[in-house]
Design a protein around this motif. Sequence first.
Motif, PDB file in Angstrom:
ATOM      1  N   HIS A  65       0.839   4.681   0.851  1.00  0.00           N
ATOM      2  CA  HIS A  65       2.125   4.940   0.209  1.00  0.00           C
ATOM      3  C   HIS A  65       2.820   3.627  -0.131  1.00  0.00           C
ATOM      4  O   HIS A  65       3.346   3.459  -1.236  1.00  0.00           O
ATOM      5  CB  HIS A  65       3.006   5.792   1.122  1.00  0.00           C
ATOM      6  CG  HIS A  65       4.380   6.019   0.583  1.00  0.00           C
ATOM      7  ND1 HIS A  65       4.622   6.864  -0.481  1.00  0.00           N
ATOM      8  CD2 HIS A  65       5.580   5.494   0.928  1.00  0.00           C
ATOM      9  CE1 HIS A  65       5.915   6.853  -0.753  1.00  0.00           C
ATOM     10  NE2 HIS A  65       6.514   6.040   0.083  1.00  0.00           N
ATOM     11  N   ASN A  66       2.824   2.693   0.815  1.00  0.00           N
ATOM     12  CA  ASN A  66       3.467   1.404   0.574  1.00  0.00           C
ATOM     13  C   ASN A  66       2.787   0.653  -0.555  1.00  0.00           C
ATOM     14  O   ASN A  66       3.444  -0.005  -1.361  1.00  0.00           O
ATOM     15  CB  ASN A  66       3.466   0.559   1.852  1.00  0.00           C
ATOM     16  CG  ASN A  66       4.397   1.116   2.896  1.00  0.00           C
ATOM     17  OD1 ASN A  66       5.295   1.880   2.587  1.00  0.00           O
ATOM     18  ND2 ASN A  66       4.169   0.767   4.145  1.00  0.00           N
ATOM     19  N   LYS A  68       1.245   2.005  -3.117  1.00  0.00           N
ATOM     20  CA  LYS A  68       1.607   2.637  -4.389  1.00  0.00           C
ATOM     21  C   LYS A  68       2.999   2.216  -4.814  1.00  0.00           C
ATOM     22  O   LYS A  68       3.228   1.940  -5.991  1.00  0.00           O
ATOM     23  CB  LYS A  68       1.536   4.151  -4.257  1.00  0.00           C
ATOM     24  CG  LYS A  68       0.133   4.680  -4.241  1.00  0.00           C
ATOM     25  CD  LYS A  68       0.117   6.181  -4.061  1.00  0.00           C
ATOM     26  CE  LYS A  68      -1.284   6.724  -3.959  1.00  0.00           C
ATOM     27  NZ  LYS A  68      -1.328   8.154  -3.708  1.00  0.00           N
ATOM     28  N   CYS A  69       3.951   2.167  -3.876  1.00  0.00           N
ATOM     29  CA  CYS A  69       5.314   1.750  -4.207  1.00  0.00           C
ATOM     30  C   CYS A  69       5.325   0.298  -4.689  1.00  0.00           C
ATOM     31  O   CYS A  69       6.020  -0.044  -5.634  1.00  0.00           O
ATOM     32  CB  CYS A  69       6.232   1.921  -3.001  1.00  0.00           C
ATOM     33  SG  CYS A  69       6.504   3.635  -2.545  1.00  0.00           S
ATOM     34  N   HIS A  70       4.534  -0.536  -4.020  1.00  0.00           N
ATOM     35  CA  HIS A  70       4.459  -1.944  -4.385  1.00  0.00           C
ATOM     36  C   HIS A  70       3.869  -2.092  -5.787  1.00  0.00           C
ATOM     37  O   HIS A  70       4.360  -2.870  -6.609  1.00  0.00           O
ATOM     38  CB  HIS A  70       3.625  -2.704  -3.354  1.00  0.00           C
ATOM     39  CG  HIS A  70       3.582  -4.174  -3.582  1.00  0.00           C
ATOM     40  ND1 HIS A  70       4.694  -4.973  -3.480  1.00  0.00           N
ATOM     41  CD2 HIS A  70       2.558  -4.997  -3.919  1.00  0.00           C
ATOM     42  CE1 HIS A  70       4.366  -6.218  -3.742  1.00  0.00           C
ATOM     43  NE2 HIS A  70       3.072  -6.262  -4.011  1.00  0.00           N
ATOM     44  N   GLU A  73       6.405  -1.163  -8.434  1.00  0.00           N
ATOM     45  CA  GLU A  73       7.403  -2.217  -8.617  1.00  0.00           C
ATOM     46  C   GLU A  73       6.828  -3.358  -9.454  1.00  0.00           C
ATOM     47  O   GLU A  73       7.502  -3.895 -10.347  1.00  0.00           O
ATOM     48  CB  GLU A  73       7.885  -2.743  -7.263  1.00  0.00           C
ATOM     49  CG  GLU A  73       8.965  -3.796  -7.346  1.00  0.00           C
ATOM     50  CD  GLU A  73      10.224  -3.304  -8.047  1.00  0.00           C
ATOM     51  OE1 GLU A  73      10.874  -4.137  -8.703  1.00  0.00           O
ATOM     52  OE2 GLU A  73      10.554  -2.105  -7.945  1.00  0.00           O
TER      53      GLU A  73
END
Length: 97
Positions: A65-66, A68-70, A73
């Motif tokens: 998840h982290n 994908k968020c990164h 961004e």
Amino acid sequence: TITERRASYPLQQRLKIYSPDTMARRLNQEKTQGKLVVNGVNILNKSCLDKDIILDRMKQRRETHNQKCHRAEILRQAISYIESIKRENEAMRIQLG
């Protein structure tokens, strides 16, 4: 059986599950605790291998998840950079005539 269960996991997860540390911890727990095995599962074992598997999967979900968020961004920043370059190009074209 254990062999069938091992075969169902991806290779990286098998390496985590059956690492020497995990197996040594499992053997120590089995020596110290009583066993009540039902369908191949020790139901008295509070901190069993399955608990380790669940914790590893939760950790892996968080990491994914982290990532994908990164990535999202980074893509947003790339888009804004490309748009700013387009604006600069348009301004230079107008200046040059």
